[in-house]
Design a protein around this motif. Structure first.
Motif, PDB file in Angstrom:
ATOM      1  N   HIS A 105       0.837  -1.198   0.000  1.00 38.82           N
ATOM      2  CA  HIS A 105       0.000   0.000   0.000  1.00 38.82           C
ATOM      3  C   HIS A 105       0.878   1.255   0.000  1.00 38.82           C
ATOM      4  O   HIS A 105       1.559   1.556   0.968  1.00 38.82           O
ATOM      5  CB  HIS A 105      -0.896  -0.001   1.247  1.00 38.82           C
ATOM      6  CG  HIS A 105      -1.878   1.138   1.291  1.00 38.82           C
ATOM      7  ND1 HIS A 105      -1.576   2.362   1.860  1.00 38.82           N
ATOM      8  CD2 HIS A 105      -3.153   1.245   0.835  1.00 38.82           C
ATOM      9  CE1 HIS A 105      -2.620   3.165   1.753  1.00 38.82           C
ATOM     10  NE2 HIS A 105      -3.585   2.499   1.142  1.00 38.82           N
ATOM     11  N   GLU A 106       0.891   1.946  -1.115  1.00 40.10           N
ATOM     12  CA  GLU A 106       1.603   3.210  -1.294  1.00 40.10           C
ATOM     13  C   GLU A 106       3.072   3.171  -0.877  1.00 40.10           C
ATOM     14  O   GLU A 106       3.533   4.000  -0.072  1.00 40.10           O
ATOM     15  CB  GLU A 106       0.870   4.360  -0.590  1.00 40.10           C
ATOM     16  CG  GLU A 106      -0.495   4.636  -1.199  1.00 40.10           C
ATOM     17  CD  GLU A 106      -1.039   6.012  -0.867  1.00 40.10           C
ATOM     18  OE1 GLU A 106      -0.294   6.880  -0.377  1.00 40.10           O
ATOM     19  OE2 GLU A 106      -2.250   6.230  -1.132  1.00 40.10           O
ATOM     20  N   PRO A 107       3.838   2.229  -1.425  1.00 40.27           N
ATOM     21  CA  PRO A 107       5.284   2.284  -1.187  1.00 40.27           C
ATOM     22  C   PRO A 107       5.868   3.500  -1.906  1.00 40.27           C
ATOM     23  O   PRO A 107       5.725   3.613  -3.131  1.00 40.27           O
ATOM     24  CB  PRO A 107       5.791   0.979  -1.813  1.00 40.27           C
ATOM     25  CG  PRO A 107       4.775   0.655  -2.876  1.00 40.27           C
ATOM     26  CD  PRO A 107       3.455   1.125  -2.328  1.00 40.27           C
ATOM     27  N   PRO A 108       6.543   4.407  -1.208  1.00 43.75           N
ATOM     28  CA  PRO A 108       7.077   5.601  -1.873  1.00 43.75           C
ATOM     29  C   PRO A 108       8.389   5.310  -2.601  1.00 43.75           C
ATOM     30  O   PRO A 108       9.448   5.871  -2.277  1.00 43.75           O
ATOM     31  CB  PRO A 108       7.261   6.590  -0.714  1.00 43.75           C
ATOM     32  CG  PRO A 108       7.498   5.725   0.479  1.00 43.75           C
ATOM     33  CD  PRO A 108       6.692   4.479   0.254  1.00 43.75           C
ATOM     34  N   VAL A 109       8.309   4.444  -3.606  1.00 42.99           N
ATOM     35  CA  VAL A 109       9.494   4.057  -4.384  1.00 42.99           C
ATOM     36  C   VAL A 109       9.727   5.107  -5.470  1.00 42.99           C
ATOM     37  O   VAL A 109       9.574   4.849  -6.668  1.00 42.99           O
ATOM     38  CB  VAL A 109       9.334   2.638  -4.981  1.00 42.99           C
ATOM     39  CG1 VAL A 109       9.611   1.583  -3.936  1.00 42.99           C
ATOM     40  CG2 VAL A 109       7.938   2.437  -5.581  1.00 42.99           C
ATOM     41  N   VAL A 110      10.115   6.293  -5.054  1.00 47.37           N
ATOM     42  CA  VAL A 110      10.180   7.439  -5.965  1.00 47.37           C
ATOM     43  C   VAL A 110      11.230   7.272  -7.040  1.00 47.37           C
ATOM     44  O   VAL A 110      11.184   7.965  -8.070  1.00 47.37           O
ATOM     45  CB  VAL A 110      10.400   8.745  -5.177  1.00 47.37           C
ATOM     46  CG1 VAL A 110       9.240   8.990  -4.232  1.00 47.37           C
ATOM     47  CG2 VAL A 110      11.710   8.695  -4.395  1.00 47.37           C
ATOM     48  N   GLU A 111      12.176   6.346  -6.855  1.00 51.94           N
ATOM     49  CA  GLU A 111      13.214   6.139  -7.867  1.00 51.94           C
ATOM     50  C   GLU A 111      12.648   5.582  -9.168  1.00 51.94           C
ATOM     51  O   GLU A 111      13.321   5.643 -10.199  1.00 51.94           O
ATOM     52  CB  GLU A 111      14.306   5.216  -7.323  1.00 51.94           C
ATOM     53  CG  GLU A 111      15.265   5.887  -6.362  1.00 51.94           C
ATOM     54  CD  GLU A 111      16.093   6.979  -7.029  1.00 51.94           C
ATOM     55  OE1 GLU A 111      16.590   6.752  -8.158  1.00 51.94           O
ATOM     56  OE2 GLU A 111      16.232   8.062  -6.433  1.00 51.94           O
ATOM     57  N   VAL A 112      11.416   5.051  -9.170  1.00 49.24           N
ATOM     58  CA  VAL A 112      10.837   4.546 -10.413  1.00 49.24           C
ATOM     59  C   VAL A 112      10.222   5.661 -11.242  1.00 49.24           C
ATOM     60  O   VAL A 112       9.924   5.463 -12.427  1.00 49.24           O
ATOM     61  CB  VAL A 112       9.757   3.463 -10.144  1.00 49.24           C
ATOM     62  CG1 VAL A 112      10.326   2.332  -9.299  1.00 49.24           C
ATOM     63  CG2 VAL A 112       8.495   4.048  -9.512  1.00 49.24           C
ATOM     64  N   LEU A 113      10.023   6.843 -10.663  1.00 53.14           N
ATOM     65  CA  LEU A 113       9.335   7.934 -11.344  1.00 53.14           C
ATOM     66  C   LEU A 113      10.243   8.654 -12.341  1.00 53.14           C
ATOM     67  O   LEU A 113      11.456   8.760 -12.125  1.00 53.14           O
ATOM     68  CB  LEU A 113       8.808   8.947 -10.322  1.00 53.14           C
ATOM     69  CG  LEU A 113       7.686   8.459  -9.416  1.00 53.14           C
ATOM     70  CD1 LEU A 113       7.428   9.470  -8.295  1.00 53.14           C
ATOM     71  CD2 LEU A 113       6.407   8.227 -10.219  1.00 53.14           C
ATOM     72  N   PRO A 114       9.661   9.193 -13.419  1.00 52.19           N
ATOM     73  CA  PRO A 114      10.470   9.952 -14.381  1.00 52.19           C
ATOM     74  C   PRO A 114      11.136  11.179 -13.761  1.00 52.19           C
ATOM     75  O   PRO A 114      12.192  11.605 -14.228  1.00 52.19           O
ATOM     76  CB  PRO A 114       9.444  10.358 -15.454  1.00 52.19           C
ATOM     77  CG  PRO A 114       8.316   9.390 -15.305  1.00 52.19           C
ATOM     78  CD  PRO A 114       8.261   9.043 -13.850  1.00 52.19           C
ATOM     79  N   ASP A 115      10.513  11.753 -12.726  1.00 53.07           N
ATOM     80  CA  ASP A 115      11.073  12.938 -12.072  1.00 53.07           C
ATOM     81  C   ASP A 115      11.793  12.584 -10.774  1.00 53.07           C
ATOM     82  O   ASP A 115      11.835  13.375  -9.830  1.00 53.07           O
ATOM     83  CB  ASP A 115       9.978  13.980 -11.806  1.00 53.07           C
ATOM     84  CG  ASP A 115       8.821  13.430 -10.976  1.00 53.07           C
ATOM     85  OD1 ASP A 115       8.773  12.203 -10.749  1.00 53.07           O
ATOM     86  OD2 ASP A 115       7.967  14.229 -10.546  1.00 53.07           O
ATOM     87  N   ALA A 116      12.416  11.404 -10.752  1.00 51.23           N
ATOM     88  CA  ALA A 116      13.088  10.934  -9.534  1.00 51.23           C
ATOM     89  C   ALA A 116      14.150  11.909  -9.047  1.00 51.23           C
ATOM     90  O   ALA A 116      14.351  12.064  -7.841  1.00 51.23           O
ATOM     91  CB  ALA A 116      13.709   9.568  -9.781  1.00 51.23           C
ATOM     92  N   ALA A 117      14.826  12.584  -9.960  1.00 53.81           N
ATOM     93  CA  ALA A 117      15.892  13.514  -9.564  1.00 53.81           C
ATOM     94  C   ALA A 117      15.366  14.606  -8.650  1.00 53.81           C
ATOM     95  O   ALA A 117      16.054  15.034  -7.709  1.00 53.81           O
ATOM     96  CB  ALA A 117      16.550  14.118 -10.797  1.00 53.81           C
TER      97      ALA A 117
END
Length: 291
Positions: A124-136
């Motif tokens: 439930h809502e893992p904040p795996v922000v490294e997968v996002l295009p705007d990870a930087a």
């Protein structure tokens, strides 16, 4: 209210406090944020009617102590803690797992590291922000949080962190934080006590984690990614939904927002049961347990 069986488990560099209640297939609940085993109090008793429900305080939180209180925290080590819990409580048998927020990140790593031990993971809502295009951009946020904590203290750092999680252009506080059920309100002191550790150790260690997407693709039949109905646009929801899209899996919606477990416990627990029942994981785990 069911009285749980309480125990402690020695793991690498820490001693974990855990609680077990109920009978049936093992369902391991991995908390996120500053929540420990107590964050599942609102759903654990109901789930215990169908499952052996195991909850625990992650290392460094609440009653789970670290050998070195200053140790950096890593997702792989927290996931190994969850694996050790499975080995203790369900040796050799695949279990069901729910992870929320940072606990969902640990659950994802558990699945990739020990797939043979997991029948189904609901993340439930893992904040795996490294997968996002705007990870930087989010790496900059994490750096800003750490620097604010170092130079200005806890509450300014929390303000920076909370602002980075909100929907773009939304300057209001999350609605889920306005009113808490009595059990959640009673945990407020413990939550505040764990905040420095969470902001200083868990946030940088977990939000810089990049899941093995290729590995998850091969395990996607055992993974359910989910978010809160009130969360679209918020950072943890975006990351979880984007990962589900990359894996080509359906994205589930739970009642409430990022902390729907706390604000809508009855509905949250019922939705979890429905997911496990409809996916067939409940029956599969029950058959293995009966063998």
């Amino acid at each position: 209210m069911t009285v749980p069986t309480i125990g402690s488990l020695r793991v690498n560099g820490a001693t974990l406090h855990y609680e077990v209640r109920g009978r049936g297939p093992l369902l391991l609940l991995i908390p996120g944020g500053t929540g420990g085993a107590a964050s599942f109090d609102g759903i654990a008793d109901d789930l215990a009617a169908a499952y052996t429900v195991a909850t625990y305080d992650p290392r460094g939180m609440a009653r789970s102590t670290l050998d070195d209180p200053e140790a950096e925290q890593h997702v792989a080590e927290h996931a190994d803690d969850a694996y050790r819990m499975l080995e203790l409580l369900s040796p050799g048998e695949p279990a069901l797992v729910l992870g929320v927020s940072s606990g969902a990140i640990a659950a994802l790593h558990l699945l990739t590291a020990h797939p043979e031990r997991v029948a189904r993971v609901v993340a439930h809502e893992p904040p795996v922000v490294e997968v996002l295009p705007d990870a930087a951009e989010h790496r900059v946020l994490i750096t800003h949080v750490r620097e604010t904590l170092r130079t200005q203290g806890l509450m300014p750092a929390m303000a920076v962190f909370a602002a980075g999680l909100r929907k773009e252009g939304d300057a209001t506080e999350p609605k889920d934080g306005l009113e808490l059920p009595p059990r959640a309100a009673a945990r407020a002191d413990q939550t505040m006590g764990d905040l420095p550790y969470f902001v200083g150790r868990i946030v940088p260690g977990f939000m810089s984690y990049a899941p093995d997407v290729r590995r998850l693709e091969g395990l996607s039949d055992r993974l359910v990614l989910a978010g809160g109905q009130d969360s679209p646009g918020e950072l943890p929801y975006r990351a979880a939904a984007f990962l589900a899209e990359r894996l080509g899996t359906e994205f589930q919606h739970f009642p409430g927002g990022h902390v729907g477990l706390t604000t809508h416990p009855e509905e949250f627990g019922e939705h979890l049961r429905r997911i496990l029942r409809d996916s067939g994981a409940e029956g599969q785990a029950r058959e293995r347990t009966a063998c």
